[in-house]
Design a protein around this motif. Structure first.
Motif, PDB file in Angstrom:
ATOM      1  N   ARG A   1      -9.772   2.182 -10.987  1.00 13.71           N
ATOM      2  CA  ARG A   1      -9.127   1.138 -10.183  1.00 13.71           C
ATOM      3  C   ARG A   1      -9.560  -0.260 -10.643  1.00 13.71           C
ATOM      4  O   ARG A   1     -10.742  -0.496 -10.867  1.00 13.71           O
ATOM      5  N   VAL A   2      -8.575  -1.150 -10.691  1.00 16.61           N
ATOM      6  CA  VAL A   2      -8.817  -2.534 -11.119  1.00 16.61           C
ATOM      7  C   VAL A   2      -8.033  -3.462 -10.206  1.00 16.61           C
ATOM      8  O   VAL A   2      -6.969  -3.109  -9.699  1.00 16.61           O
ATOM      9  N   ILE A   3      -8.582  -4.667  -9.995  1.00 22.45           N
ATOM     10  CA  ILE A   3      -7.860  -5.673  -9.218  1.00 22.45           C
ATOM     11  C   ILE A   3      -8.073  -7.058  -9.819  1.00 22.45           C
ATOM     12  O   ILE A   3      -9.151  -7.368 -10.325  1.00 22.45           O
ATOM     13  N   ASN A   4      -7.036  -7.864  -9.775  1.00 25.05           N
ATOM     14  CA  ASN A   4      -7.107  -9.287 -10.124  1.00 25.05           C
ATOM     15  C   ASN A   4      -6.910 -10.051  -8.826  1.00 25.05           C
ATOM     16  O   ASN A   4      -5.831 -10.003  -8.242  1.00 25.05           O
ATOM     17  N   VAL A   5      -7.930 -10.757  -8.366  1.00 29.27           N
ATOM     18  CA  VAL A   5      -7.847 -11.399  -7.059  1.00 29.27           C
ATOM     19  C   VAL A   5      -7.503 -12.881  -7.100  1.00 29.27           C
ATOM     20  O   VAL A   5      -7.141 -13.461  -6.080  1.00 29.27           O
TER      21      VAL A   5
ATOM     22  N   ASP B   1      -3.816  -0.008 -10.394  1.00 29.42           N
ATOM     23  CA  ASP B   1      -4.021  -1.451 -10.273  1.00 29.42           C
ATOM     24  C   ASP B   1      -3.672  -1.899  -8.862  1.00 29.42           C
ATOM     25  O   ASP B   1      -2.683  -1.435  -8.276  1.00 29.42           O
ATOM     26  N   TYR B   2      -4.477  -2.832  -8.313  1.00 29.97           N
ATOM     27  CA  TYR B   2      -4.303  -3.307  -6.938  1.00 29.97           C
ATOM     28  C   TYR B   2      -4.022  -4.814  -6.890  1.00 29.97           C
ATOM     29  O   TYR B   2      -4.299  -5.462  -5.904  1.00 29.97           O
ATOM     30  N   SER B   3      -3.457  -5.351  -7.959  1.00 34.70           N
ATOM     31  CA  SER B   3      -3.307  -6.808  -8.082  1.00 34.70           C
ATOM     32  C   SER B   3      -1.966  -7.342  -7.597  1.00 34.70           C
ATOM     33  O   SER B   3      -1.768  -8.563  -7.588  1.00 34.70           O
ATOM     34  N   MET B   4      -1.041  -6.475  -7.224  1.00 38.11           N
ATOM     35  CA  MET B   4       0.322  -6.915  -6.940  1.00 38.11           C
ATOM     36  C   MET B   4       0.442  -7.526  -5.540  1.00 38.11           C
ATOM     37  O   MET B   4       0.713  -6.840  -4.550  1.00 38.11           O
ATOM     38  N   GLY B   5       0.224  -8.808  -5.482  1.00 38.41           N
ATOM     39  CA  GLY B   5       0.328  -9.569  -4.247  1.00 38.41           C
ATOM     40  C   GLY B   5       0.110 -11.033  -4.588  1.00 38.41           C
ATOM     41  O   GLY B   5      -0.227 -11.377  -5.725  1.00 38.41           O
ATOM     42  N   TYR B   6       0.307 -11.906  -3.617  1.00 35.90           N
ATOM     43  CA  TYR B   6       0.081 -13.332  -3.844  1.00 35.90           C
ATOM     44  C   TYR B   6      -1.258 -13.735  -3.235  1.00 35.90           C
ATOM     45  O   TYR B   6      -1.467 -13.540  -2.038  1.00 35.90           O
ATOM     46  N   PRO B   7      -2.181 -14.306  -4.028  1.00 37.94           N
ATOM     47  CA  PRO B   7      -3.503 -14.681  -3.510  1.00 37.94           C
ATOM     48  C   PRO B   7      -3.455 -15.682  -2.366  1.00 37.94           C
ATOM     49  O   PRO B   7      -4.339 -15.680  -1.511  1.00 37.94           O
ATOM     50  N   GLU B   8      -2.441 -16.543  -2.326  1.00 35.05           N
ATOM     51  CA  GLU B   8      -2.403 -17.611  -1.330  1.00 35.05           C
ATOM     52  C   GLU B   8      -1.252 -17.482  -0.319  1.00 35.05           C
ATOM     53  O   GLU B   8      -1.080 -18.350   0.529  1.00 35.05           O
ATOM     54  N   THR B   9      -0.472 -16.413  -0.410  1.00 38.83           N
ATOM     55  CA  THR B   9       0.685 -16.246   0.473  1.00 38.83           C
ATOM     56  C   THR B   9       0.818 -14.793   0.886  1.00 38.83           C
ATOM     57  O   THR B   9       0.740 -13.896   0.034  1.00 38.83           O
TER      58      THR B   9
ATOM     59  N   SER C   1      10.016   0.621 -21.161  1.00 35.95           N
ATOM     60  CA  SER C   1       9.371   1.913 -20.928  1.00 35.95           C
ATOM     61  C   SER C   1       8.549   1.868 -19.645  1.00 35.95           C
ATOM     62  O   SER C   1       8.099   0.806 -19.211  1.00 35.95           O
ATOM     63  N   THR C   2       8.354   3.034 -19.058  1.00 35.60           N
ATOM     64  CA  THR C   2       7.531   3.165 -17.863  1.00 35.60           C
ATOM     65  C   THR C   2       6.093   3.418 -18.280  1.00 35.60           C
ATOM     66  O   THR C   2       5.812   4.348 -19.046  1.00 35.60           O
ATOM     67  N   LEU C   3       5.182   2.576 -17.795  1.00 38.83           N
ATOM     68  CA  LEU C   3       3.768   2.726 -18.144  1.00 38.83           C
ATOM     69  C   LEU C   3       3.111   3.764 -17.237  1.00 38.83           C
ATOM     70  O   LEU C   3       3.522   3.967 -16.092  1.00 38.83           O
ATOM     71  N   ALA C   4       2.071   4.395 -17.757  1.00 41.11           N
ATOM     72  CA  ALA C   4       1.297   5.358 -16.971  1.00 41.11           C
ATOM     73  C   ALA C   4       0.279   4.605 -16.118  1.00 41.11           C
ATOM     74  O   ALA C   4      -0.929   4.808 -16.195  1.00 41.11           O
ATOM     75  N   LEU C   5       0.787   3.684 -15.304  1.00 46.28           N
ATOM     76  CA  LEU C   5      -0.050   2.827 -14.469  1.00 46.28           C
ATOM     77  C   LEU C   5       0.594   2.693 -13.102  1.00 46.28           C
ATOM     78  O   LEU C   5       1.734   2.231 -12.991  1.00 46.28           O
ATOM     79  N   LYS C   6      -0.125   3.115 -12.074  1.00 45.70           N
ATOM     80  CA  LYS C   6       0.402   3.041 -10.711  1.00 45.70           C
ATOM     81  C   LYS C   6      -0.049   1.730 -10.072  1.00 45.70           C
ATOM     82  O   LYS C   6      -1.235   1.417 -10.031  1.00 45.70           O
ATOM     83  N   ILE C   7       0.915   0.968  -9.574  1.00 44.26           N
ATOM     84  CA  ILE C   7       0.660  -0.311  -8.925  1.00 44.26           C
ATOM     85  C   ILE C   7       0.578  -0.097  -7.418  1.00 44.26           C
ATOM     86  O   ILE C   7       1.482   0.482  -6.817  1.00 44.26           O
ATOM     87  N   HIS C   8      -0.519  -0.571  -6.806  1.00 42.31           N
ATOM     88  CA  HIS C   8      -0.708  -0.465  -5.355  1.00 42.31           C
ATOM     89  C   HIS C   8      -0.592  -1.880  -4.776  1.00 42.31           C
ATOM     90  O   HIS C   8      -1.553  -2.648  -4.802  1.00 42.31           O
ATOM     91  N   PRO C   9       0.570  -2.252  -4.249  1.00 39.66           N
ATOM     92  CA  PRO C   9       0.753  -3.637  -3.777  1.00 39.66           C
ATOM     93  C   PRO C   9      -0.042  -3.929  -2.513  1.00 39.66           C
ATOM     94  O   PRO C   9      -0.233  -3.045  -1.667  1.00 39.66           O
ATOM     95  N   TYR C  10      -0.522  -5.169  -2.390  1.00 36.68           N
ATOM     96  CA  TYR C  10      -1.184  -5.575  -1.157  1.00 36.68           C
ATOM     97  C   TYR C  10      -0.326  -6.610  -0.430  1.00 36.68           C
ATOM     98  O   TYR C  10       0.527  -7.265  -1.022  1.00 36.68           O
ATOM     99  N   VAL C  11      -0.574  -6.739   0.885  1.00 32.11           N
ATOM    100  CA  VAL C  11       0.270  -7.574   1.732  1.00 32.11           C
ATOM    101  C   VAL C  11      -0.304  -8.977   1.897  1.00 32.11           C
ATOM    102  O   VAL C  11       0.430  -9.958   1.931  1.00 32.11           O
ATOM    103  N   PHE C  12      -1.631  -9.079   2.025  1.00 31.08           N
ATOM    104  CA  PHE C  12      -2.211 -10.419   2.105  1.00 31.08           C
ATOM    105  C   PHE C  12      -3.647 -10.425   1.619  1.00 31.08           C
ATOM    106  O   PHE C  12      -4.345  -9.415   1.627  1.00 31.08           O
TER     107      PHE C  12
END
Length: 429
Positions: free
Chosen positions: A305-309, A330-338, A358-369
C-alpha cells in the motif's frame, strides 16, 4: 452471463464494462462482434452501438471508448433524476447517456491528462474538474449510475444474479513525522528550542525539554491511543509511514532509528501499514524502489500500500512506477484540500493508463476527504457534508475512506474535533 455485442472490442470498452458490470454489480460478461452469435443467444444480452439490432436491451454509445489517446471532449452535463450525467444519447437507448463513456472519463482521470491550471503546489486542483464545476463532486456518480443500470437490468432480466456489496469505512493515518521532539538530534533540537522561544511558545519549550529528559512522551506519538481505539471499537484502520531521506521537503527523522522502526513494527501488529513516498520518489523510480525496500525490511513483508498525501499525483507516471514495483494498492485518489470524489467513485478500481491504452495491475482506493480541510471549514458545515457523503456511499454499498494525520490526535491539535469526525465516519455513538 451477460452477452454484450459491440462492433469493435477495444481495451477501453473491456475495462469499463468489467468495472461497471463485474466489479460493482458482480455480473459475469462476455463480448462478441458477431451479429449471428448475438442474435442466436437465448440468454441475457445487450448491444452497445449506434443503433439497436432488434428488441434486445440497447445502450447507445458515443465514440470515446473507440478512440485512442487524447482528443477534444465535449462535456455537457445535464440533470438526471436527483443526479447528473453527461454524454447524452437518443431516446432509443435504455439510458439517456453513455454510462460507460462517462464512467471511463472519470475513472481514467482523462481531464488530468488535458491542459489545465495547476495549483501553487503543481497539482491538479478540484476547481479544474468537471465534478466541481458542475456541482457533483460530492456524489459518487459512477456508483450511482451503476446502481441505476442495475435497476434496468433487473427489470429486463429478473433472473440475473447480482453481487451483494457491503458498506465499508476506513480511516487512513498519514504519518510523516512520528515524533515532534524526540530523536531529532542535538542541532535540530537546539534550533527548534530557539524557534519556540522566539515565537513565545513556552509550553512547547517545556514539552520539548521534558521529552528530551524522558519525563514526558512525545506529543504526536499517539499510536497507542489509536491502537486502543481500534481494539475498543473493532474497526479497520490503515497507517502510512514515510521513510524517505531528509530534505527540504521531507523533514522526518532518520528512517533507521530504532524508536522509529519500533513504532512501525508495533502498529503493524494491530493494523495494516503502508508507505508515504518522499518528494523525490514521485519522479524517480530508483528512489521509490529504495523507500519500498526500507519499509519491507522494517516490517518483513512485501509492501502492498502507498499513498501520496500532498504532492502532485503525477498521473500516469507514478502509477506506472507502482505497477513496475508490483505494489498492488494506491490510496492517493482524492483532493488534499477539497472534499469529494476525485474519480467520481467510492469503489476501488483498476487504473487505466491512456498513454499505453492498457489496464494496470494497480487497484486505486479513492478517499473522500483529507483532514487538511478541517482547519479551513466550519465545523457544522463539515459535519453536515461528511454526513451527506456517508449517506451517498451507503446508498451504493461503497467504501468511505478519509485521511488523517497522527498530529490531528495530539494535544497540539483540536483533537476532540478530529475524534468526533472519526467517530462520525465509523458511526460510533
Amino acid at each position: 452471463m451477460l452477452l454484450i455485442y459491440t462492433q469493435k472490442i477495444t481495451p477501453r470498452i473491456v475495462y469499463t464494462f468489467k468495472h461497471i458490470c463485474t466489479n460493482i454489480l458482480g455480473i459475469s460478461i462476455k463480448f462478441t462482434t458477431r451479429i449471428e452469435e448475438f442474435i442466436a443467444h437465448e440468454g441475457m444480452k445487450l448491444s452497445y452501438g449506434k443503433q439497436a439490432l432488434g428488441n434486445e436491451l440497447f445502450l447507445q454509445k458515443v465514440d470515446l471508448l473507440l478512440e485512442q489517446g487524447l482528443g477534444e471532449v465535449d462535456i455537457k452535463v445535464q440533470p438526471w433524476g436527483d443526479n447528473f450525467c453527461f454524454f447524452p444519447v437518443s431516446e432509443n437507448s435504455a439510458l439517456p447517456f453513455d454510462i460507460f463513456a462517462a464512467s471511463f472519463f472519470l475513472l481514467s482521470r482523462y481531464e488530468e491528462y488535458l491542459p489545465h491550471v495547476k495549483d501553487d503546489f503543481g497539482r491538479f486542483p478540484a476547481s479544474e474538474s468537471v465534478g466541481y464545476q458542475e456541482g457533483f463532486l460530492h456524489a459518487p456518480v459512477v456508483d450511482i449510475w451503476a446502481y441505476k443500470f442495475k435497476e434496468i437490468l433487473l427489470e429486463r432480466f429478473p433472473e440475473i444474479s447480482l453481487a451483494n456489496r457491503e458498506f465499508h469505512t476506513e480511516a487512513v493515518i498519514a504519518v510523516e513525522h512520528v515524533f515532534n521532539f524526540q530523536n531529532k538530534g542535538f542541532l535540530r533540537s537546539l534550533a527548534g528550542l530557539h524557534l519556540d522561544i522566539i515565537k513565545l511558545q513556552f509550553n512547547k519549550v517545556i514539552d520539548r525539554l521534558q521529552v528530551l529528559m524522558r519525563i514526558k512522551k512525545d506529543p504526536i506519538n499517539i499510536f497507542e491511543d489509536l491502537i486502543g481505539f481500534i481494539k475498543e471499537h473493532k474497526v479497520s484502520m490503515l497507517f502510512m509511514f514515510q521513510l524517505s531521506d531528509f530534505s527540504i521537503y521531507d523533514r522526518n527523522i532518520n528512517y533507521n532509528r530504532n524508536p522509529y522502526r519500533s513504532i512501525i513494527k508495533y502498529v503493524a501488529d494491530y493494523a495494516k501499514v503502508g508507505l508515504i513516498p518522499g518528494y523525490f520518489a514521485f519522479d524517480d523510480f530508483k528512489t521509490l524502489r529504495k523507500e519500498k525496500l526500507r519499509m519491507e525490511n522494517t516490517v518483513h513483508t512485501p509492501l502492498e500500500r502507498v499513498i501520496n498525501v500532498k504532492y502532485n499525483l503525477n498521473i500516469p507516471e507514478f502509477y506506472t512506477f507502482l505497477t513496475e514495483l508490483e505494489i498492488p494498492h494506491d490510496y492517493s485518489m482524492g483532493y488534499p484540500e477539497t472534499a469529494g470524489f476525485r474519480a467520481g467513485t467510492c469503489s476501488p478500481f483498476l487504473f487505466y493508463d491512456i498513454n499505453t491504452e492498457s489496464t494496470l495491475a494497480l487497484k486505486i482506493h479513492p478517499y473522500v476527504f483529507n483532514s487538511n480541510i478541517v482547519e479551513t471549514t466550519d465545523t457544522g458545515k463539515l459535519t453536515s457534508d461528511v454526513g451527506k457523503m456517508l449517506n451517498e456511499v451507503k446508498k451504493v454499498d461503497g467504501s468511505f475512506k478519509a485521511i488523517f494525520k497522527n498530529q490531528d490526535f495530539s494535544e497540539y491539535a483540536n483533537f476532540k474535533a478530529y475524534y468526533a469526525l472519526i467517530n462520525q465516519i465509523y458511526e460510533i455513538k
